[in-house]
Design a protein around this motif. Structure first.
Motif, mmCIF file in Angstrom:
data_model
loop_
_atom_site.group_PDB
_atom_site.id
_atom_site.type_symbol
_atom_site.label_atom_id
_atom_site.label_comp_id
_atom_site.label_asym_id
_atom_site.label_seq_id
_atom_site.Cartn_x
_atom_site.Cartn_y
_atom_site.Cartn_z
ATOM 1 N N ASN A 11 5.357 -2.373 -8.954
ATOM 2 C CA ASN A 11 4.488 -3.505 -8.626
ATOM 3 C C ASN A 11 3.535 -3.241 -7.462
ATOM 4 O O ASN A 11 2.532 -3.934 -7.315
ATOM 5 C CB ASN A 11 5.344 -4.732 -8.284
ATOM 6 N N VAL A 12 3.855 -2.274 -6.642
ATOM 7 C CA VAL A 12 3.077 -2.053 -5.424
ATOM 8 C C VAL A 12 1.649 -1.610 -5.732
ATOM 9 O O VAL A 12 0.695 -2.038 -5.076
ATOM 10 C CB VAL A 12 3.775 -1.025 -4.502
ATOM 11 N N GLY A 13 1.486 -0.762 -6.748
ATOM 12 C CA GLY A 13 0.156 -0.280 -7.083
ATOM 13 C C GLY A 13 -0.790 -1.419 -7.404
ATOM 14 O O GLY A 13 -1.919 -1.472 -6.909
ATOM 15 N N THR A 14 -0.307 -2.360 -8.242
ATOM 16 C CA THR A 14 -1.124 -3.532 -8.590
ATOM 17 C C THR A 14 -1.372 -4.401 -7.369
ATOM 18 O O THR A 14 -2.480 -4.912 -7.156
ATOM 19 C CB THR A 14 -0.429 -4.356 -9.685
ATOM 20 N N PHE A 15 -0.348 -4.540 -6.538
ATOM 21 C CA PHE A 15 -0.437 -5.377 -5.338
ATOM 22 C C PHE A 15 -1.482 -4.831 -4.363
ATOM 23 O O PHE A 15 -2.288 -5.582 -3.803
ATOM 24 C CB PHE A 15 0.943 -5.447 -4.677
ATOM 25 N N LEU A 16 -1.515 -3.511 -4.192
ATOM 26 C CA LEU A 16 -2.428 -2.906 -3.220
ATOM 27 C C LEU A 16 -3.829 -2.665 -3.780
ATOM 28 O O LEU A 16 -4.803 -2.633 -3.036
ATOM 29 C CB LEU A 16 -1.853 -1.580 -2.719
ATOM 30 N N LYS A 17 -3.921 -2.506 -5.099
ATOM 31 C CA LYS A 17 -5.202 -2.170 -5.711
ATOM 32 C C LYS A 17 -6.274 -3.222 -5.417
ATOM 33 O O LYS A 17 -7.452 -2.910 -5.304
ATOM 34 C CB LYS A 17 -5.022 -2.009 -7.217
ATOM 35 N N TYR A 18 -5.852 -4.483 -5.293
ATOM 36 C CA TYR A 18 -6.818 -5.566 -5.071
ATOM 37 C C TYR A 18 -7.009 -5.882 -3.592
ATOM 38 O O TYR A 18 -7.551 -6.910 -3.234
ATOM 39 C CB TYR A 18 -6.373 -6.810 -5.853
ATOM 40 N N ARG A 19 -6.526 -4.994 -2.758
ATOM 41 C CA ARG A 19 -6.761 -5.117 -1.327
ATOM 42 C C ARG A 19 -7.798 -4.087 -0.907
ATOM 43 O O ARG A 19 -8.289 -3.314 -1.732
ATOM 44 C CB ARG A 19 -5.449 -4.949 -0.551
ATOM 45 N N ASP A 20 -8.132 -4.058 0.379
ATOM 46 C CA ASP A 20 -9.212 -3.195 0.859
ATOM 47 C C ASP A 20 -8.692 -1.768 1.057
ATOM 48 O O ASP A 20 -8.436 -1.325 2.189
ATOM 49 C CB ASP A 20 -9.770 -3.765 2.158
ATOM 50 N N VAL A 21 -8.531 -1.045 -0.056
ATOM 51 C CA VAL A 21 -8.017 0.321 -0.007
ATOM 52 C C VAL A 21 -8.848 1.207 -0.930
ATOM 53 O O VAL A 21 -9.564 0.724 -1.804
ATOM 54 C CB VAL A 21 -6.526 0.381 -0.437
#
Length: 224
Positions: free
Chosen positions: A93-103
């Motif tokens: 789940n982390v990939g999806t969670f972080l993908k929509y943040r400023d990274v």
């Protein structure tokens, strides 16, 4: 009649210690004694303290953004470690969670992403804008993928991988300057005055257990 004086007679008393003999022409002078030259021993490089393996920390999905941004107890430990972050997410789940943040995220399973040129541009973007640079190696052979990744970053410039792992790439303009190419846009890449390199972070994300060597090099968190 008084005796005749010979031409050799000078009528002078020889100086004390004089031999009265004229040194032979071309006689070698005694060599001067030189003091022995001490050879300088090469300076020994100070050995860097060996890294110790750090036990993984367990965090929740909601807390992972704080950890990445060095907030909270685990985030502070991560920052103090001076290491890059390794996130182990068995639930995916982390990939999806972080993908929509400023990274800036690169997926190793996407051939178009996992090449030296996209890696270089993502790295420049992270240094310029202070964004986490996340390499997602989920669903890959964990025993080989970090070596493969290192090889691709080394194609950008020799030593790039280690400069990321020890974060020196964010502290030395000469190192991140090696990322530039002659055809890069001047304003987009080369203006040194709007960089936020001090905020740079390199993060590796995986959904399976990493090799033991990764625990030695990274600050590892397990998302439960």
């Amino acid at each position: 009649m008084p005796p005749k004086t010979t031409k050799a007679a000078t009528g002078k008393t020889p100086a004390k210690g004089a031999t009265g003999k004229t040194p032979a022409k071309g006689a070698a002078k005694p060599a001067a004694t030189k003091a022995p030259v001490k050879k300088e021993e090469p300076k020994k490089e100070e050995a860097k303290p060996a890294k110790r393996t750090m036990e993984p920390k367990e965090v929740t999905l909601k807390a992972i953004a704080n950890v990445v941004n060095c907030i909270g107890e685990v985030g502070e430990e991560y920052k103090a470690s001076g290491r890059c972050l390794l996130i182990v997410d068995h639930n995916g789940n982390v990939g999806t969670f972080l993908k929509y943040r400023d990274v800036n995220m690169i997926q190793a399973t996407l051939a178009v992403d996992f090449q030296p040129e996209p890696l270089r541009k993502a790295l420049i973007g992270s240094l310029k804008h202070g964004k986490p640079n996340i390499l997602d190696v989920s669903d890959t052979d964990q025993e080989k993928i970090l070596d493969v990744a290192q090889g691709k970053y080394e194609e950008i410039y020799p030593g790039c991988w280690q400069d990321m792992l020890d974060l020196s790439i964010s502290q030395d303009e000469n190192k991140w300057g090696k990322l530039y190419r002659a055809n890069d846009d001047e304003e987009q890449y080369k203006n040194p005055y709007d960089y936020r390199a001090a905020e740079f972070k390199f993060v590796v994300l995986t959904n399976v257990d990493p090799p033991a060597s990764a625990l030695h090099d990274f600050f590892t968190v397990i998302v439960n």
